[in-house]
Motif scaffolding. Structure first.
Motif, PDB file in Angstrom:
ATOM      1  N   ASP A   1       0.876  -1.172   0.000  1.00  0.00           N
ATOM      2  CA  ASP A   1       0.000   0.000   0.000  1.00  0.00           C
ATOM      3  C   ASP A   1       0.913   1.222   0.000  1.00  0.00           C
ATOM      4  O   ASP A   1       1.579   1.520   0.990  1.00  0.00           O
ATOM      5  CB  ASP A   1      -0.899  -0.015   1.243  1.00  0.00           C
ATOM      6  N   LEU A   2       0.954   1.912  -1.141  1.00  0.00           N
ATOM      7  CA  LEU A   2       1.911   3.000  -1.299  1.00  0.00           C
ATOM      8  C   LEU A   2       1.669   4.123  -0.296  1.00  0.00           C
ATOM      9  O   LEU A   2       2.615   4.690   0.249  1.00  0.00           O
ATOM     10  CB  LEU A   2       1.854   3.566  -2.724  1.00  0.00           C
ATOM     11  N   ALA A   3       0.406   4.453  -0.042  1.00  0.00           N
ATOM     12  CA  ALA A   3       0.110   5.567   0.853  1.00  0.00           C
ATOM     13  C   ALA A   3       0.466   5.232   2.295  1.00  0.00           C
ATOM     14  O   ALA A   3       1.001   6.073   3.022  1.00  0.00           O
ATOM     15  CB  ALA A   3      -1.361   5.954   0.753  1.00  0.00           C
ATOM     16  N   TRP A   4       0.183   4.002   2.729  1.00  0.00           N
ATOM     17  CA  TRP A   4       0.534   3.643   4.106  1.00  0.00           C
ATOM     18  C   TRP A   4       2.035   3.514   4.269  1.00  0.00           C
ATOM     19  O   TRP A   4       2.577   3.811   5.345  1.00  0.00           O
ATOM     20  CB  TRP A   4      -0.173   2.362   4.529  1.00  0.00           C
ATOM     21  N   ALA A   5       2.741   3.082   3.227  1.00  0.00           N
ATOM     22  CA  ALA A   5       4.202   3.085   3.296  1.00  0.00           C
ATOM     23  C   ALA A   5       4.708   4.523   3.445  1.00  0.00           C
ATOM     24  O   ALA A   5       5.563   4.813   4.286  1.00  0.00           O
ATOM     25  CB  ALA A   5       4.791   2.426   2.055  1.00  0.00           C
ATOM     26  N   TRP A   6       4.164   5.411   2.645  1.00  0.00           N
ATOM     27  CA  TRP A   6       4.534   6.832   2.709  1.00  0.00           C
ATOM     28  C   TRP A   6       4.222   7.410   4.087  1.00  0.00           C
ATOM     29  O   TRP A   6       5.051   8.096   4.688  1.00  0.00           O
ATOM     30  CB  TRP A   6       3.767   7.585   1.628  1.00  0.00           C
ATOM     31  N   PHE A   7       3.031   7.133   4.600  1.00  0.00           N
ATOM     32  CA  PHE A   7       2.611   7.644   5.895  1.00  0.00           C
ATOM     33  C   PHE A   7       3.512   7.094   7.007  1.00  0.00           C
ATOM     34  O   PHE A   7       3.694   7.730   8.038  1.00  0.00           O
ATOM     35  CB  PHE A   7       1.154   7.256   6.154  1.00  0.00           C
ATOM     36  N   GLY A   8       4.066   5.902   6.781  1.00  0.00           N
ATOM     37  CA  GLY A   8       4.985   5.308   7.738  1.00  0.00           C
ATOM     38  C   GLY A   8       6.429   5.746   7.552  1.00  0.00           C
ATOM     39  O   GLY A   8       7.337   5.176   8.167  1.00  0.00           O
ATOM     40  N   GLY A   9       6.665   6.757   6.692  1.00  0.00           N
ATOM     41  CA  GLY A   9       7.992   7.323   6.536  1.00  0.00           C
ATOM     42  C   GLY A   9       8.860   6.662   5.491  1.00  0.00           C
ATOM     43  O   GLY A   9      10.076   6.882   5.458  1.00  0.00           O
ATOM     44  N   GLN A  10       8.255   5.872   4.601  1.00  0.00           N
ATOM     45  CA  GLN A  10       9.026   5.130   3.598  1.00  0.00           C
ATOM     46  C   GLN A  10       8.882   5.767   2.218  1.00  0.00           C
ATOM     47  O   GLN A  10       7.876   6.401   1.906  1.00  0.00           O
ATOM     48  CB  GLN A  10       8.549   3.680   3.530  1.00  0.00           C
ATOM     49  N   ASP A  11       9.888   5.556   1.398  1.00  0.00           N
ATOM     50  CA  ASP A  11       9.781   5.858  -0.029  1.00  0.00           C
ATOM     51  C   ASP A  11       9.130   4.636  -0.671  1.00  0.00           C
ATOM     52  O   ASP A  11       9.745   3.565  -0.750  1.00  0.00           O
ATOM     53  CB  ASP A  11      11.169   6.091  -0.616  1.00  0.00           C
ATOM     54  N   PRO A  12       7.869   4.723  -1.101  1.00  0.00           N
ATOM     55  CA  PRO A  12       7.176   3.523  -1.586  1.00  0.00           C
ATOM     56  C   PRO A  12       7.828   2.896  -2.805  1.00  0.00           C
ATOM     57  O   PRO A  12       7.840   1.660  -2.937  1.00  0.00           O
ATOM     58  CB  PRO A  12       5.763   4.017  -1.894  1.00  0.00           C
ATOM     59  N   LEU A  13       8.384   3.694  -3.685  1.00  0.00           N
ATOM     60  CA  LEU A  13       9.018   3.127  -4.876  1.00  0.00           C
ATOM     61  C   LEU A  13      10.311   2.399  -4.515  1.00  0.00           C
ATOM     62  O   LEU A  13      10.617   1.343  -5.081  1.00  0.00           O
ATOM     63  CB  LEU A  13       9.298   4.220  -5.911  1.00  0.00           C
ATOM     64  N   ALA A  14      11.062   2.941  -3.576  1.00  0.00           N
ATOM     65  CA  ALA A  14      12.270   2.249  -3.129  1.00  0.00           C
ATOM     66  C   ALA A  14      11.912   0.937  -2.453  1.00  0.00           C
ATOM     67  O   ALA A  14      12.601  -0.070  -2.627  1.00  0.00           O
ATOM     68  CB  ALA A  14      13.060   3.143  -2.176  1.00  0.00           C
ATOM     69  N   LEU A  15      10.837   0.941  -1.686  1.00  0.00           N
ATOM     70  CA  LEU A  15      10.386  -0.278  -1.020  1.00  0.00           C
ATOM     71  C   LEU A  15      10.012  -1.340  -2.044  1.00  0.00           C
ATOM     72  O   LEU A  15      10.406  -2.505  -1.934  1.00  0.00           O
ATOM     73  CB  LEU A  15       9.190   0.041  -0.123  1.00  0.00           C
ATOM     74  N   ILE A  16       9.257  -0.946  -3.052  1.00  0.00           N
ATOM     75  CA  ILE A  16       8.826  -1.887  -4.085  1.00  0.00           C
ATOM     76  C   ILE A  16      10.025  -2.427  -4.858  1.00  0.00           C
ATOM     77  O   ILE A  16      10.114  -3.628  -5.136  1.00  0.00           O
ATOM     78  CB  ILE A  16       7.824  -1.200  -5.037  1.00  0.00           C
ATOM     79  N   LYS A  17      10.953  -1.546  -5.181  1.00  0.00           N
ATOM     80  CA  LYS A  17      12.130  -1.992  -5.921  1.00  0.00           C
ATOM     81  C   LYS A  17      12.969  -2.944  -5.081  1.00  0.00           C
ATOM     82  O   LYS A  17      13.525  -3.925  -5.590  1.00  0.00           O
ATOM     83  CB  LYS A  17      12.960  -0.787  -6.364  1.00  0.00           C
ATOM     84  N   ALA A  18      13.066  -2.671  -3.775  1.00  0.00           N
ATOM     85  CA  ALA A  18      13.850  -3.534  -2.900  1.00  0.00           C
ATOM     86  C   ALA A  18      13.247  -4.925  -2.792  1.00  0.00           C
ATOM     87  O   ALA A  18      13.958  -5.924  -2.746  1.00  0.00           O
ATOM     88  CB  ALA A  18      13.963  -2.905  -1.510  1.00  0.00           C
ATOM     89  N   LEU A  19      11.927  -5.001  -2.753  1.00  0.00           N
ATOM     90  CA  LEU A  19      11.242  -6.289  -2.626  1.00  0.00           C
ATOM     91  C   LEU A  19      11.209  -7.066  -3.934  1.00  0.00           C
ATOM     92  O   LEU A  19      11.079  -8.285  -3.935  1.00  0.00           O
ATOM     93  CB  LEU A  19       9.809  -6.072  -2.129  1.00  0.00           C
ATOM     94  N   GLY A  20      11.318  -6.381  -5.049  1.00  0.00           N
ATOM     95  CA  GLY A  20      11.356  -7.046  -6.349  1.00  0.00           C
ATOM     96  C   GLY A  20      10.124  -7.887  -6.628  1.00  0.00           C
ATOM     97  O   GLY A  20       8.989  -7.441  -6.407  1.00  0.00           O
ATOM     98  N   PRO A  21      10.309  -9.128  -7.093  1.00  0.00           N
ATOM     99  CA  PRO A  21       9.170  -9.963  -7.485  1.00  0.00           C
ATOM    100  C   PRO A  21       8.297 -10.402  -6.313  1.00  0.00           C
ATOM    101  O   PRO A  21       7.235 -10.993  -6.537  1.00  0.00           O
ATOM    102  CB  PRO A  21       9.834 -11.170  -8.157  1.00  0.00           C
ATOM    103  N   ARG A  22       8.715 -10.111  -5.084  1.00  0.00           N
ATOM    104  CA  ARG A  22       7.842 -10.443  -3.952  1.00  0.00           C
ATOM    105  C   ARG A  22       6.619  -9.539  -3.897  1.00  0.00           C
ATOM    106  O   ARG A  22       5.645  -9.846  -3.205  1.00  0.00           O
ATOM    107  CB  ARG A  22       8.612 -10.345  -2.621  1.00  0.00           C
ATOM    108  N   VAL A  23       6.649  -8.431  -4.614  1.00  0.00           N
ATOM    109  CA  VAL A  23       5.482  -7.544  -4.688  1.00  0.00           C
ATOM    110  C   VAL A  23       4.544  -8.071  -5.761  1.00  0.00           C
ATOM    111  O   VAL A  23       4.886  -8.093  -6.944  1.00  0.00           O
ATOM    112  CB  VAL A  23       5.896  -6.097  -5.002  1.00  0.00           C
ATOM    113  N   VAL A  24       3.365  -8.515  -5.351  1.00  0.00           N
ATOM    114  CA  VAL A  24       2.417  -9.110  -6.300  1.00  0.00           C
ATOM    115  C   VAL A  24       1.142  -8.285  -6.445  1.00  0.00           C
ATOM    116  O   VAL A  24       0.303  -8.590  -7.286  1.00  0.00           O
ATOM    117  CB  VAL A  24       2.057 -10.550  -5.883  1.00  0.00           C
TER     118      VAL A  24
END
Length: 295
Positions: free
Chosen positions: A201-224
């Motif tokens: 959830d990009l908005a909740w990641a953002w609200f939790g202080g994260q860069d959502p795109l960096a998070l998604i890129k870090a997780l790679g194919p685990r993001v479904v």
């Protein structure tokens, strides 16, 4: 957006040594966005007329519809069974999307079999039960969280045995450390990719202080799967009150949306948690996403 240093720190927590910012140098794929929606967005409308609401959602251009198999406390007597929901989704000319498992006192084995029966491919765990067990949402202890992790792993193994993918759906509190480590990182490290994927959830990641795109890129194919909403901190008191359609808040979705296609193949689902008019929210999000995709 969140600083590159913060993005690198988050990536390291997930076991990745280095990570370039997804905002810099990404090769953009120009393609028309695909629209999908979660039931949370139109919860009020569904309660009044489930089939009619689905027809209105489909008319807005949404192709897939994600819905809950049961609520936090188990199935509700006044809502359709999963099989009926799936039938109505298909009658509205949409596909069954990601379906969500119950959290508290849920018969997960039954729900997994229901997911198979209705043709779902991805089942999402909305949150860890330990995060809703106390007086305040999102607060728990490290011991309680560690005690729950084996249950999540077993659920993922059972889902995989049935041909399903289990995805954990993040909230903002998944990035608040417990005894020095973030719950999100604990899950990603303790449970292997073949057993647990993620619905970011990009908005909740953002609200939790994260860069959502960096998070998604870090997780790679685990993001479904992805949930797409925006944040307006001026609204309401609770975090869910601050959820608004993409393009209506503080996140730069005009920059985010094109870059998503460059870093993940996961489908995005429009979601607004507490919208007074779910159809209007779904329409606003659809209009914004479509306009960005045509640039």
């Amino acid at each position: 957006m969140i600083s590159r240093r913060a993005a690198l720190t988050g990536a390291a927590a997930l076991g990745i040594a280095s990570l370039a910012s997804p905002f810099a140098g990404a090769t953009l794929r120009r393609s028309r966005a695909e629209l999908n929606l979660t039931d949370v967005t139109v919860a009020r409308e569904l309660a009044r007329d489930y089939a009619g609401t689905l027809e209105r959602v489909a008319a807005l251009g949404h192709r897939r519809f994600g819905f809950r198999l049961s609520g936090y406390g188990g199935p509700s007597a006044d809502e359709p069974m999963p099989q009926d929901k799936a039938r109505m989704v298909r009658a509205a000319k949409m596909e069954v999307g990601v379906v969500r498992l119950g959290v508290r006192n849920a018969n997960h084995d039954l729900q997994l079999r229901q997911a198979v029966d209705i043709g779902a491919k991805i089942v999402a765990m909305t949150t860890a039960p330990v995060f809703i067990a106390g007086r305040q949402l999102g607060q728990t202890t490290r011991a309680a969280f560690d005690g729950w992790l084996p249950q999540l792993a077993r659920l993922g193994e059972r889902a995989a045995s049935l041909g399903l993918t289990l995805a954990y759906h993040n909230h903002w509190y998944d990035f608040t450390p417990l005894d020095g480590e973030r719950p999100f990182d604990l899950m990603a490290r303790a449970i292997p990719p073949q057993t647990l994927s993620f619905e970011v959830d990009l908005a909740w990641a953002w609200f939790g202080g994260q860069d959502p795109l960096a998070l998604i890129k870090a997780l790679g194919p685990r993001v479904v799967s992805l949930h797409l909403k925006d944040i307006d901190r001026r609204r309401g008191k609770s975090p869910t009150d601050k959820a608004v359609p993409v393009g209506q808040g503080e996140m730069d979705y005009a920059a985010i949306l094109p870059r998503l296609a460059a870093i993940t193949s996961a489908l995005g689902y429009v979601e607004v948690d507490t919208s007074p008019d779910g159809i209007a929210a779904a329409q606003q999000a659809a209009d914004f996403i479509t306009a960005i995709s045509r640039r």
